[in-house]
Design a protein around this motif. Sequence first.
Motif, PDB file in Angstrom:
ATOM      1  N   VAL A   7       0.851  -1.187   0.000  1.00  0.00           N
ATOM      2  CA  VAL A   7       0.000   0.000   0.000  1.00  0.00           C
ATOM      3  C   VAL A   7       0.891   1.243   0.000  1.00  0.00           C
ATOM      4  CG1 VAL A   7      -1.751   1.307   1.254  1.00  0.00           C
ATOM      5  CG2 VAL A   7      -1.828  -1.204   1.241  1.00  0.00           C
ATOM      6  N   VAL A   8       0.610   2.145  -0.917  1.00  0.00           N
ATOM      7  CA  VAL A   8       1.388   3.385  -1.044  1.00  0.00           C
ATOM      8  C   VAL A   8       0.445   4.574  -0.868  1.00  0.00           C
ATOM      9  CG1 VAL A   8       2.895   4.775  -2.525  1.00  0.00           C
ATOM     10  CG2 VAL A   8       2.992   2.265  -2.634  1.00  0.00           C
ATOM     11  N   ILE A   9       0.792   5.485   0.021  1.00  0.00           N
ATOM     12  CA  ILE A   9      -0.007   6.679   0.257  1.00  0.00           C
ATOM     13  C   ILE A   9       0.707   7.872  -0.372  1.00  0.00           C
ATOM     14  CG2 ILE A   9      -1.166   8.097   1.987  1.00  0.00           C
ATOM     15  CD1 ILE A   9      -1.984   5.154   2.077  1.00  0.00           C
ATOM     16  N   GLY A  10      -0.010   8.633  -1.180  1.00  0.00           N
ATOM     17  CA  GLY A  10       0.625   9.799  -1.794  1.00  0.00           C
ATOM     18  C   GLY A  10      -0.146  10.289  -2.999  1.00  0.00           C
ATOM     19  N   ALA A  11       0.581  10.847  -3.948  1.00  0.00           N
ATOM     20  CA  ALA A  11      -0.031  11.413  -5.147  1.00  0.00           C
ATOM     21  C   ALA A  11      -0.551  10.310  -6.075  1.00  0.00           C
ATOM     22  CB  ALA A  11       0.992  12.277  -5.886  1.00  0.00           C
ATOM     23  N   ASP A  12      -1.415  10.690  -7.000  1.00  0.00           N
ATOM     24  CA  ASP A  12      -1.928   9.774  -8.017  1.00  0.00           C
ATOM     25  C   ASP A  12      -0.790   9.414  -8.975  1.00  0.00           C
ATOM     26  OD1 ASP A  12      -3.189   8.462 -10.082  1.00  0.00           O
ATOM     27  OD2 ASP A  12      -4.804   9.928 -10.297  1.00  0.00           O
ATOM     28  N   PHE A  61      -2.451   2.222  -4.598  1.00  0.00           N
ATOM     29  CA  PHE A  61      -2.083   3.625  -4.421  1.00  0.00           C
ATOM     30  C   PHE A  61      -3.301   4.397  -3.913  1.00  0.00           C
ATOM     31  CE2 PHE A  61       1.093   2.008  -7.279  1.00  0.00           C
ATOM     32  CZ  PHE A  61       2.253   2.694  -6.934  1.00  0.00           C
ATOM     33  N   LEU A  62      -3.134   5.062  -2.775  1.00  0.00           N
ATOM     34  CA  LEU A  62      -4.230   5.796  -2.148  1.00  0.00           C
ATOM     35  C   LEU A  62      -3.825   7.236  -1.854  1.00  0.00           C
ATOM     36  CD1 LEU A  62      -5.330   3.079   0.450  1.00  0.00           C
ATOM     37  CD2 LEU A  62      -6.502   3.652  -1.686  1.00  0.00           C
ATOM     38  N   PRO A  63      -4.768   8.166  -1.915  1.00  0.00           N
ATOM     39  CA  PRO A  63      -4.455   9.566  -1.592  1.00  0.00           C
ATOM     40  C   PRO A  63      -4.336   9.753  -0.077  1.00  0.00           C
ATOM     41  CG  PRO A  63      -6.792   9.342  -2.030  1.00  0.00           C
ATOM     42  CD  PRO A  63      -6.176   7.994  -2.334  1.00  0.00           C
ATOM     43  N   VAL A  64      -3.658  10.814   0.325  1.00  0.00           N
ATOM     44  CA  VAL A  64      -3.534  11.146   1.744  1.00  0.00           C
ATOM     45  C   VAL A  64      -4.897  11.605   2.273  1.00  0.00           C
ATOM     46  CG1 VAL A  64      -2.460  12.717   3.408  1.00  0.00           C
ATOM     47  CG2 VAL A  64      -1.107  11.807   1.490  1.00  0.00           C
ATOM     48  N   ASP A  65      -5.343  10.975   3.335  1.00  0.00           N
ATOM     49  CA  ASP A  65      -6.603  11.357   3.992  1.00  0.00           C
ATOM     50  C   ASP A  65      -6.247  11.917   5.372  1.00  0.00           C
ATOM     51  OD1 ASP A  65      -9.074  11.655   5.115  1.00  0.00           O
ATOM     52  OD2 ASP A  65      -9.804   9.656   4.618  1.00  0.00           O
ATOM     53  N   MET A  66      -5.751  13.166   5.379  1.00  0.00           N
ATOM     54  CA  MET A  66      -5.204  13.729   6.605  1.00  0.00           C
ATOM     55  C   MET A  66      -6.240  13.851   7.719  1.00  0.00           C
ATOM     56  SD  MET A  66      -2.388  14.473   7.953  1.00  0.00           S
ATOM     57  CE  MET A  66      -1.360  14.498   6.481  1.00  0.00           C
ATOM     58  N   ARG A  67      -7.484  14.106   7.359  1.00  0.00           N
ATOM     59  CA  ARG A  67      -8.521  14.219   8.396  1.00  0.00           C
ATOM     60  C   ARG A  67      -8.626  12.916   9.185  1.00  0.00           C
ATOM     61  NH1 ARG A  67     -14.624  16.106   7.082  1.00  0.00           N
ATOM     62  NH2 ARG A  67     -13.486  18.059   6.848  1.00  0.00           N
ATOM     63  N   TYR A  68      -8.675  11.815   8.483  1.00  0.00           N
ATOM     64  CA  TYR A  68      -8.783  10.496   9.118  1.00  0.00           C
ATOM     65  C   TYR A  68      -7.557  10.199   9.979  1.00  0.00           C
ATOM     66  CZ  TYR A  68      -8.829   5.331   9.243  1.00  0.00           C
ATOM     67  OH  TYR A  68      -8.789   4.009   9.619  1.00  0.00           O
ATOM     68  N   TYR A  69      -6.365  10.481   9.441  1.00  0.00           N
ATOM     69  CA  TYR A  69      -5.138  10.203  10.191  1.00  0.00           C
ATOM     70  C   TYR A  69      -5.047  11.090  11.433  1.00  0.00           C
ATOM     71  CZ  TYR A  69      -4.042   8.442   5.479  1.00  0.00           C
ATOM     72  OH  TYR A  69      -4.091   7.833   4.258  1.00  0.00           O
ATOM     73  N   MET A  70      -5.429  12.355  11.300  1.00  0.00           N
ATOM     74  CA  MET A  70      -5.376  13.276  12.428  1.00  0.00           C
ATOM     75  C   MET A  70      -6.338  12.835  13.529  1.00  0.00           C
ATOM     76  SD  MET A  70      -3.192  15.802  12.324  1.00  0.00           S
ATOM     77  CE  MET A  70      -3.920  17.052  13.378  1.00  0.00           C
ATOM     78  N   GLU A  71      -7.548  12.464  13.141  1.00  0.00           N
ATOM     79  CA  GLU A  71      -8.537  12.014  14.133  1.00  0.00           C
ATOM     80  C   GLU A  71      -8.023  10.791  14.884  1.00  0.00           C
ATOM     81  OE1 GLU A  71     -11.997  11.340  11.804  1.00  0.00           O
ATOM     82  OE2 GLU A  71     -12.631  13.440  11.780  1.00  0.00           O
ATOM     83  N   THR A  72      -7.418   9.874  14.141  1.00  0.00           N
ATOM     84  CA  THR A  72      -6.873   8.667  14.762  1.00  0.00           C
ATOM     85  C   THR A  72      -5.705   9.016  15.682  1.00  0.00           C
ATOM     86  OG1 THR A  72      -7.488   7.392  12.782  1.00  0.00           O
ATOM     87  CG2 THR A  72      -5.951   6.356  14.322  1.00  0.00           C
ATOM     88  N   SER A  73      -4.827   9.884  15.210  1.00  0.00           N
ATOM     89  CA  SER A  73      -3.660  10.289  16.002  1.00  0.00           C
ATOM     90  C   SER A  73      -4.079  10.964  17.307  1.00  0.00           C
ATOM     91  CB  SER A  73      -2.783  11.237  15.187  1.00  0.00           C
ATOM     92  OG  SER A  73      -1.729  11.751  15.975  1.00  0.00           O
ATOM     93  N   VAL A  74      -5.039  11.872  17.227  1.00  0.00           N
ATOM     94  CA  VAL A  74      -5.499  12.576  18.429  1.00  0.00           C
ATOM     95  C   VAL A  74      -6.000  11.586  19.476  1.00  0.00           C
ATOM     96  CG1 VAL A  74      -7.276  14.123  19.340  1.00  0.00           C
ATOM     97  CG2 VAL A  74      -5.999  14.765  17.288  1.00  0.00           C
ATOM     98  N   ARG A  75      -6.784  10.596  19.044  1.00  0.00           N
ATOM     99  CA  ARG A  75      -7.281   9.572  19.977  1.00  0.00           C
ATOM    100  C   ARG A  75      -6.128   8.821  20.633  1.00  0.00           C
ATOM    101  NH1 ARG A  75     -10.698   7.957  15.826  1.00  0.00           N
ATOM    102  NH2 ARG A  75      -9.540   5.988  15.613  1.00  0.00           N
TER     103      ARG A  75
END
Length: 358
Positions: free
Chosen positions: A39-44, A84-98
């Motif tokens: 799995v690769v996170i980043g640009a298209d 290949f998946l785009p960065v979903d910063m909202r999801y990662y931030m929510e998870t990180s905060v928890r």
Amino acid sequence: MNEEKSQNNRERIILHLDLDAFFASCEEVRKQELRGRPVVIGADPKDGKGRGVVSTCNYEARKFGIHSAMPISWAFRACPHAIFLPVDMRYYMETSVRIMQQAREKFPECKFELASIDEVTFDVSTFGFDGAEKLAREFKKELKKKEGLTCSIGLGPNALVAKIASDFQKPDGLTPVKPHEVKMFLYPLHVRKLPGVGPKMEEALKALGVETIGQIQNYDKAKLAKVFGKNGEYLHLEAQGKSDREIGGEWKAKSISRQATFEEDTSSQERILAALDALVEEVLEDARESKTRFKTIIVKVRYENFETHTRQKKFRSPVLEKDAKIWARELMKGFLKIGRGVRLIGFGVGGLEEEKNK
């Protein structure tokens, strides 16, 4: 003051927690079918014609030589069957905060330093070494149960050793290193495990017949200083596992930043600016999610010889996103005119203030 003792003469114990392949692991949690696949996170990648870079990837993708800051087109060529998946910063931030809140509850009233979205350091001296190790094991089990994620934790007498220890048994590792074990723990490790040692310094050390941290421990300090200047002195100290950096910080951020290290030093403006664009977008996404405005833009560059510089521009009023992107490139271009090899770049925003409700 002895660096391994706290102010009340208690043994100093630092814990470094690093979430394993965090962005990619988050994606695997919400899409179970991704487990076991690269799995690769980043640009298209656009079938190998994409212009962005890799933000991060999981361990399966790393087997194909893929790494953060790599041009996405290279990653596609290395492993075209990867997801290949785009960065979903909202999801990662929510998870990180928890997760960070769970960590603070596990190690209450401890000084801490939030290094990034997926790394945090605690001064856990109050628990004693055995107590801190027990709590670390408990936290790892709870994290896996609550979030479906793993982390790697290092314990040591200072932040330097704890950080290196956290990387020792990745993924899902726990490596405690007591004060009397530090030199022997570091002794067989490759010189690249020390912060600040990259390809160029590795080659320079190899020319001196030095390839392990143990060899640096036994090398004449004055000779290292003659070859590397101040960096040689720091290198010798770090090889002994010595660091007196204090841990401490505020939960409320004073700035938002990201940085990326290139696998190999590069002087390609196209590659550097593409990586910068990706960092800018991640920082702007963080600012959006936290409903934060900013009045300062900062760029950072570290050259092949580890010489590091920053530039910033302050504004009287909050900066528009489109202007942030333009100014980031303008500030960075000033570092690239001389054509030197670049090892690391960073982008950040400061002068933070909460967005006013309209």
